[in-house]
Design a protein around this motif. Structure first.
Motif, PDB file in Angstrom:
ATOM      1  N   ASP A 109       0.914  -1.391  -0.189  1.00 28.16           N
ATOM      2  CA  ASP A 109      -0.408   0.336  -0.084  1.00 28.16           C
ATOM      3  C   ASP A 109       1.327   1.118   0.156  1.00 28.16           C
ATOM      4  N   VAL A 110       2.170   1.176   0.612  1.00 29.53           N
ATOM      5  CA  VAL A 110       2.537   2.192   1.164  1.00 29.53           C
ATOM      6  C   VAL A 110       3.606   2.433  -0.604  1.00 29.53           C
ATOM      7  N   GLN A 114       2.285   1.882  -3.273  1.00 34.30           N
ATOM      8  CA  GLN A 114       1.786   2.102  -4.480  1.00 34.30           C
ATOM      9  C   GLN A 114       1.244   3.275  -4.106  1.00 34.30           C
ATOM     10  N   GLY A 115       1.339   3.380  -3.231  1.00 34.18           N
ATOM     11  CA  GLY A 115       0.232   4.755  -2.508  1.00 34.18           C
ATOM     12  C   GLY A 115      -1.119   4.687  -2.490  1.00 34.18           C
ATOM     13  N   THR A 116      -1.479   3.237  -2.322  1.00 34.66           N
ATOM     14  CA  THR A 116      -2.742   3.218  -2.284  1.00 34.66           C
ATOM     15  C   THR A 116      -3.647   3.417  -0.955  1.00 34.66           C
ATOM     16  N   ARG A 163       2.043   5.409   7.462  1.00 37.13           N
ATOM     17  CA  ARG A 163       2.601   5.280   6.624  1.00 37.13           C
ATOM     18  C   ARG A 163       3.645   6.021   6.311  1.00 37.13           C
ATOM     19  N   ILE A 221       6.085   3.221   7.958  1.00 37.88           N
ATOM     20  CA  ILE A 221       6.247   1.905   6.771  1.00 37.88           C
ATOM     21  C   ILE A 221       6.707   2.102   5.683  1.00 37.88           C
ATOM     22  N   VAL A 267      10.334   0.353   3.264  1.00 38.25           N
ATOM     23  CA  VAL A 267       9.688  -0.008   1.692  1.00 38.25           C
ATOM     24  C   VAL A 267      11.446   0.819   1.068  1.00 38.25           C
ATOM     25  N   ASP A 309       4.497   6.456 -11.732  1.00 39.55           N
ATOM     26  CA  ASP A 309       2.742   5.547 -11.193  1.00 39.55           C
ATOM     27  C   ASP A 309       2.892   4.657 -12.623  1.00 39.55           C
ATOM     28  N   GLN A 332       0.861  10.156 -11.597  1.00 34.15           N
ATOM     29  CA  GLN A 332       1.921  10.405 -10.484  1.00 34.15           C
ATOM     30  C   GLN A 332       2.940  10.370 -10.486  1.00 34.15           C
ATOM     31  N   GLU A 373       2.307  12.800  -0.961  1.00 34.88           N
ATOM     32  CA  GLU A 373       2.437  12.170  -0.182  1.00 34.88           C
ATOM     33  C   GLU A 373       4.144  11.854  -0.269  1.00 34.88           C
ATOM     34  N   LEU A 409       6.708   9.929   2.335  1.00 33.61           N
ATOM     35  CA  LEU A 409       7.223   9.349   3.025  1.00 33.61           C
ATOM     36  C   LEU A 409       9.285   9.695   3.584  1.00 33.61           C
ATOM     37  N   ARG A 465       5.591  11.536  -3.377  1.00 34.49           N
ATOM     38  CA  ARG A 465       4.518  11.073  -4.139  1.00 34.49           C
ATOM     39  C   ARG A 465       3.889  12.775  -4.486  1.00 34.49           C
TER      40      ARG A 465
END
Lengths: 159, 281
Positions: free
Chosen positions: A64-65, A67-69, B33, B36, B40, B121, B128, B157, B159, B164
């Motif tokens: 999810d993180v 792919q930004g969903t 998020r 996490i 990633v 994306d 995106q 978004e 991280l 993003r």
């Protein structure tokens, strides 16, 4: 379970996430398979009593993180994937690799539909998803993952 | 398999749906998020290694002759830009003076941070990209992003080591603009195509012509004022319809730029609280 097997599994998972994120030319994105789902499939078929439903939480949230969903969407998809694999475990065990690829094709397509539904239930502006392409290329890649991942794991486990 | 496996799956699905709902409606899952994101990050870093290796090889394999040529070109370009910059200093001073007269204080130059695109994306229904700067570099949600030619989009978004970016061409994106020639205001929305924006609710009588440069008006409070956004390519007045159809082409190279600028401005950016804009609906 041996240490090298655990290390190998983690490397596979890591590589799957790298491939999931790999920058590609625009055209190739249409053909991008669900790498992480492939590895999860190999893990669940290889050691069904170790890699079970719990895997859905860390892997799903990381997807999810990545792919930004919405957080939780891929948890549902991975949980569904693992559950179906567990239901079909005996069959998958006896199937040859092409039949397994066929099952994967249908499963990934179903997951794409669930992906769309889950977003559509929550939001009005759910975007359409690709249905056939990801499923097709995931199925096409399965024989390779089967050999590289599953068979190698078996061999490592045996000695 | 556990005898109650089906029920367990159902519980997980319900919990995950609740999580999705909470993530959709409220902000308090943002830190989760973010955390996490640390897990990633290694894979994301590893994924761009082949790209940087290829770039490095390309750099180190270029010929001395080519480098000299490029150097000469850059020197010439720099010379031209410096001449412009000289004028800029005086213009900026003049601008400040005039603003003082109007008793408005406005910064002309913004602080920027250079970043590069690490991924696009894969979803064909959204526009995106991912960039290689994140929360650890001070990036924040709503931050405007430029390339060398114009406005490209905003951060949606953050991280730890990547963010993003929603590009102005996304169908969910709209940006307040004005015509540089006469200051007519409009809203440019994305169409999903990287080469086309659409101006919405433009009256048939509005003075907008093909070739007009559209710059950001700064009215939304999100984007800084005065950056080029698009060039008008097509204006059509349909008799009997209240609004004109106006198409424009983004000046930023949405599908080509590799190096981008993150803009830090005092005025732009801070996202208005949700309650503020939900009330109006």
């Amino acid at each position: 379970m041996k240490l090298q097997v655990i290390v190998y599994v983690f490397i596979m998972l890591f590589v799957a996430f790298v491939l999931e994120h790999l920058p590609l030319p625009d055209v190739l994105y249409l053909f991008q398979p669900a790498w992480v789902m492939l590895v999860v499939t190999a893990m669940v078929l290889f050691a069904p009593n170790i890699f079970g439903l719990w895997l859905a939480l860390p892997v799903g949230l990381m997807l999810d993180v990545e792919q930004g969903t919405l957080l939780g969407l891929h948890v549902i998809l991975v949980a569904f994937h693992i559950f179906v694999l567990q239901l079909l475990y005996r069959r998958m065990y006896l199937f040859n690799v092409l039949q397994q690829a066929g099952v994967l094709f249908v499963m990934i397509m179903g997951e794409q539909i669930i992906h769309y539904w889950a977003v559509a239930v929550l939001r009005e502006d759910a975007r359409p998803v690709l249905l056939v392409m990801p499923a097709l290329f995931t199925a096409v890649l399965w024989p390779w993952i089967y050999v590289v991942g599953y068979r190698t794991l078996r061999r490592l486990e045996r000695g | 398999m556990h005898p109650l496996q089906g029920q367990r799956v159902a519980v997980i699905v319900v919990l995950a749906m609740l999580l999705m709902w909470a993530d959709d409606q409220y902000d308090w899952l943002k830190p989760v998020r973010y955390v996490i994101g640390y897990a990633v990050a290694p894979a994301q870093k590893a994924a761009v290694v082949p790209l940087s290796v290829a770039e490095w090889l390309g750099d180190s394999a270029s010929l001395r002759r080519e480098l000299l040529k490029e150097n000469k070109q850059l020197a010439a370009r720099n010379f031209i830009l410096e001449r412009k910059a000289q004028r800029m200093a005086s213009l900026e001073a003049e601008n400040m003076e005039l603003r003082d007269l109007l008793s408005a204080s406005d910064q002309v130059d913004d602080r920027v941070l250079v970043t590069s695109v690490t991924a696009v994306d894969p979803d064909p229904f959204t526009q995106q990209i991912l960039i290689d700067k994140g929360g650890s570099d001070g990036v924040f949600i709503g931050q405007p992003i430029l390339d060398a030619h114009g406005l490209l989009g905003q951060v949606i978004e953050v991280l730890p080591f990547s963010s993003r970016v929603l590009m102005i061409a996304d169908t969910n994106h709209a940006i307040p603009v004005q015509v540089n020639r006469n200051g007519v205001r409009a809203i440019a929305t994305g169409t999903g195509s990287l080469t086309e924006l659409e101006l919405i609710y433009v009256p048939n009588t509005a003075d907008i012509r093909e070739g007009d440069m559209l710059v950001s008006s700064g009215l939304g409070g999100r984007y800084p004022k005065g950056y080029p956004v698009a060039t008008v390519t097509h204006v059509e007045n349909v008799p009997g319809q209240s609004f004109a159809t106006v198409k424009a082409e983004p000046t930023a190279k949405l599908d080509r730029s590799r190096h981008l600028l993150l803009v830090f401005t005092d005025k732009a950016a801070r996202v208005p609280p949700v309650a503020l804009w939900k009330e109006g609906q």
